[in-house]
Scaffold this active site. Structure first.
Site, PDB file in Angstrom:
ATOM      1  N   GLU A 197      -5.468   6.545   8.348  1.00  8.17           N
ATOM      2  CA  GLU A 197      -5.255   8.243   8.146  1.00  8.17           C
ATOM      3  C   GLU A 197      -6.148   9.050   7.953  1.00  8.17           C
ATOM      4  O   GLU A 197      -6.847   8.695   6.994  1.00  8.17           O
ATOM      5  CB  GLU A 197      -4.208   7.993   6.938  1.00  8.17           C
ATOM      6  CG  GLU A 197      -2.663   8.600   6.992  1.00  8.17           C
ATOM      7  CD  GLU A 197      -1.286   8.227   7.754  1.00  8.17           C
ATOM      8  OE1 GLU A 197      -0.067   9.355   8.365  1.00  8.17           O
ATOM      9  OE2 GLU A 197      -1.784   7.302   8.151  1.00  8.17           O
ATOM     10  N   ARG A 219      -1.906   9.532  11.731  1.00  7.94           N
ATOM     11  CA  ARG A 219      -2.338   7.661  12.057  1.00  7.94           C
ATOM     12  C   ARG A 219      -3.944   8.254  13.227  1.00  7.94           C
ATOM     13  O   ARG A 219      -3.267   9.029  13.918  1.00  7.94           O
ATOM     14  CB  ARG A 219      -1.193   7.345  12.896  1.00  7.94           C
ATOM     15  CG  ARG A 219      -1.854   5.690  12.836  1.00  7.94           C
ATOM     16  CD  ARG A 219      -1.659   5.029  11.777  1.00  7.94           C
ATOM     17  NE  ARG A 219      -1.779   3.388  12.107  1.00  7.94           N
ATOM     18  CZ  ARG A 219      -1.680   2.586  12.368  1.00  7.94           C
ATOM     19  NH1 ARG A 219       0.250   2.922  12.533  1.00  7.94           N
ATOM     20  NH2 ARG A 219      -1.598   1.193  12.768  1.00  7.94           N
ATOM     21  N   ARG A 260      -3.252   8.787  16.928  1.00  8.19           N
ATOM     22  CA  ARG A 260      -2.308   7.691  17.231  1.00  8.19           C
ATOM     23  C   ARG A 260      -1.812   8.226  19.317  1.00  8.19           C
ATOM     24  O   ARG A 260      -1.338   7.539  19.773  1.00  8.19           O
ATOM     25  CB  ARG A 260      -1.470   7.321  16.014  1.00  8.19           C
ATOM     26  CG  ARG A 260       0.001   6.060  17.177  1.00  8.19           C
ATOM     27  CD  ARG A 260       0.758   6.337  15.712  1.00  8.19           C
ATOM     28  NE  ARG A 260       2.373   6.524  16.601  1.00  8.19           N
ATOM     29  CZ  ARG A 260       2.913   6.300  16.239  1.00  8.19           C
ATOM     30  NH1 ARG A 260       3.564   6.254  14.834  1.00  8.19           N
ATOM     31  NH2 ARG A 260       4.560   6.527  16.818  1.00  8.19           N
ATOM     32  N   GLU A 299       0.739  -1.256  -0.007  1.00  3.04           N
ATOM     33  CA  GLU A 299      -0.202   0.022  -0.167  1.00  3.04           C
ATOM     34  C   GLU A 299       0.688   1.416  -0.382  1.00  3.04           C
ATOM     35  O   GLU A 299       1.779   0.772   0.638  1.00  3.04           O
ATOM     36  CB  GLU A 299      -0.767   0.039   1.427  1.00  3.04           C
ATOM     37  CG  GLU A 299      -1.540  -1.272   1.565  1.00  3.04           C
ATOM     38  CD  GLU A 299      -2.506  -0.844   2.609  1.00  3.04           C
ATOM     39  OE1 GLU A 299      -3.760  -0.447   2.778  1.00  3.04           O
ATOM     40  OE2 GLU A 299      -1.926  -1.310   4.101  1.00  3.04           O
ATOM     41  N   LYS A 333       2.364   4.565   1.617  1.00  2.04           N
ATOM     42  CA  LYS A 333       2.114   5.379   2.804  1.00  2.04           C
ATOM     43  C   LYS A 333       2.061   6.957   2.930  1.00  2.04           C
ATOM     44  O   LYS A 333       3.246   7.590   2.317  1.00  2.04           O
ATOM     45  CB  LYS A 333       3.562   5.153   3.336  1.00  2.04           C
ATOM     46  CG  LYS A 333       4.113   5.208   4.288  1.00  2.04           C
ATOM     47  CD  LYS A 333       5.352   5.320   5.536  1.00  2.04           C
ATOM     48  CE  LYS A 333       5.514   5.889   6.705  1.00  2.04           C
ATOM     49  NZ  LYS A 333       4.407   6.633   7.455  1.00  2.04           N
ATOM     50  N   LYS A 348       7.702  -0.397   6.481  1.00  5.90           N
ATOM     51  CA  LYS A 348       7.198   0.351   6.057  1.00  5.90           C
ATOM     52  C   LYS A 348       8.605   0.764   5.326  1.00  5.90           C
ATOM     53  O   LYS A 348       9.650   0.668   5.997  1.00  5.90           O
ATOM     54  CB  LYS A 348       7.259   2.016   7.453  1.00  5.90           C
ATOM     55  CG  LYS A 348       8.720   1.964   8.226  1.00  5.90           C
ATOM     56  CD  LYS A 348       7.503   2.877   9.456  1.00  5.90           C
ATOM     57  CE  LYS A 348       9.272   3.343   9.880  1.00  5.90           C
ATOM     58  NZ  LYS A 348       8.187   4.885  11.275  1.00  5.90           N
TER      59      LYS A 348
END
Length: 528
Positions: free
Chosen positions: A274, A232, A247, A225, A227, A396
């Site tokens: 996100e 977040r 987050r 996917e 980033k 990531k």
């Protein structure tokens, strides 16, 4: 209180993980439930707001130490930490009764409701009745800047040993907004009952990719996917109410009215994703989102210029069924079906990138900036949704940072352990034959390099502006950063995102540093 002070001393005495965990376990085992609860709150950044402003504290401390304000300020500059400065300068005159951490924190929490005269008297009495170590910790507690350098994972590990409750369960129970003034240790940590429908799940975090991407094995075992560069978050919809969490455990529901329509969906759910700005066609730069983050009130203009949407990555709960132990592939399938029923301009399914080989994925990643993302996420199809940062299943793979060579022109001393070293620097680039300051950075040098630069600053100071030292512009550093944007708030007209020192360019002369035109060229590459 003395037991908590001892915990601070113990944690400061070592960087070894096992030793720190044992110190925490010892504290939990020897302390009352009230003190344990306050310690957890303080260690997880859930502390009351400071009762007195920094300026008031400095003036009080100068008076109590019988020093002129200029001498106190000079001492503060040398020490580098206000709490430590006060603890060293304000002498103990008597010994007050030993009281629990919980007692002190209740008193501090109640101070905001009282007149400033009462607050000042309370703090002065505490200062004059405490030894240096206790006073230092007390100052940290009232100053709003308490830090012990202990990760949440360490706290959870120690609590798990102390309570025999799994870390994953404890992580969930400690999520969200709670206060020791409104709950107790048994209810928060040991009770099986959830406090309310608003509590988010602990986030699963990815590690930066190590080694070559080809070493991950067959491509078909992974979901790829984009980033995205946003905030977040989790959206919780339960029993007709919606809660939006960052987050960082900030409740952002009222700041994002664009997503309130989700409370009308006939399903209950918890989704991970996100928070970004999106104009209906494409994702907008993070700079747009920044205009919304710090606002206390939302104007029509703010809503129109920075419209928010949510790119959803994962489904954690559906109709009160916990999906976290299901494989990612199953979670994505259910998430796709749910998002298909919703306004796609505001709730967007994170797109899976389909490719035939890792070489194709490498090529796609190289175009990340043109796609307005930071790089790629690589997730194992069979992975469950774990707690915290775990290696192996989620990676990531960010694009390499942009870099620019700049000249160091100003320096300041750091704080805490860096209080006696010049470690905070301002950098400049060339523009019209002059050095133009454009960014600050303080991380990226080794300890040895920091000491070397500190010695340079002390020998090459041209002028002083309070704590700032202007230095001979001879040192060149490579500055790395994640993003760049035009900014009317900066003298250079340019702002960098996450600037840090990448390396010391001892091989370059100041005249070889980059120019403002070079920075603008980078900006044009991203936003042609």
């Amino acid at each position: 209180m003395k037991r908590f002070v001892q915990l601070y001393r113990d944690l400061e005495s070592t960087t070894k993980t096992n030793a720190r965990v044992q110190f925490l376990v010892k504290y939990f085992e020897e302390s009352s439930d009230e003190d344990k609860l306050w310690a957890i709150a303080l260690l997880t950044d859930k502390r009351p707001s400071k009762p007195l402003q920094t300026g008031v504290l400095k003036a009080m401390a100068a008076d109590a130490a019988m020093l002129p304000s200029w001498l106190f300020d000079e001492t503060y500059l040398v020490v580098g930490d206000l709490s430590e400065t006060i603890s060293l300068l304000v002498k103990q005159e008597y010994e007050i009764e030993e009281l629990s951490l919980a007692h002190w924190m209740r008193e501090i929490s109640d101070l905001k409701k009282k007149d400033e005269e009462i607050r000042v008297a309370f703090v002065l009495k505490a200062w004059k009745g405490m030894d240096v170590d206790s006073k230092f910790i007390f100052n940290k507690l009232i100053g709003g800047g308490f830090r012990m350098g202990v990760s949440q994972q360490l706290i959870l590990k120690a609590l798990a040993i102390h309570t025999s409750i799994p870390q994953e369960v404890l992580a969930h129970r400690l999520m969200g907004k709670w206060s020791p003034n409104e709950t107790d240790f048994q209810q928060l940590v040991k009770s099986d009952d959830q406090r309310n429908d608003a509590i988010p799940y602990p986030f699963y975090l990815a590690y930066a990719l190590e080694g070559e991407v080809n070493d991950l094995g067959p491509l078909e075992e992974w979901v790829i996917e984009k980033k995205w560069d946003g905030i977040r978050g989790q959206i919780i919809k339960r029993n007709g109410e919606i809660f939006i969490w960052s987050r960082g455990e900030e409740l952002m529901t009222e700041k994002i009215p664009e997503l309130h329509f989700l409370k009308n969906i006939d399903k209950d759910f918890v989704i991970d994703g996100e928070i970004i700005c999106h104009d209906g066609n494409e994702v907008l730069p993070f700079a747009n989102l920044q205009t919304r983050i710090g606002r206390k009130s939302l104007t029509k203009k703010a809503l129109e210029s920075a419209p928010i949407a949510f790119i959803t990555y994962d489904l954690l709960e559906l109709n009160h069924v916990d999906f976290r132990e299901f494989p990612l592939e199953k979670r994505r399938m259910a998430l796709s079906e749910m998002v298909a029923e919703v306004n796609l301009n505001k709730l967007i399914l994170s797109e899976e990138i389909v490719a035939q080989s890792w070489q194709e994925i490498i090529a796609i990643r190289s175009e990340s900036r043109q796609m307005k993302c930071e790089g790629l996420m690589i997730k194992r199809r069979s992975s469950t949704y774990k707690v915290g940062r775990k290696k192996g299943d989620w990676w990531k793979w960010k694009l390499d940072a942009m870099t620019i060579d700049a000249v160091m022109i100003y320096a300041m001393k750091g704080h805490g352990r860096r209080a006696n070293l010049y470690t905070d620097f301002t950098f400049a680039i060339w523009h019209d034959g002059h050095l133009l300051p454009f960014t600050k950075a303080y991380s990226g040098l080794t300890d040895a390099e920091m000491k070397e630069v500190d010695a340079f600053v002390k020998k090459n100071t041209i002028d002083k502006f309070g704590p700032v030292r202007s230095v001979t512009p001879t040192l060149v550093f490579e500055i790395a950063f994640e993003g760049i944007q035009l900014s009317s708030r900066h003298k250079s007209g340019i702002a960098l995102r996450f600037p840090r020192i990448h390396r010391w360019r001892k091989d370059k002369l100041p005249k070889e540093a980059n120019t403002k035109e070079d920075l603008l060229a980078l900006l044009n590459q991203i936003n042609p």
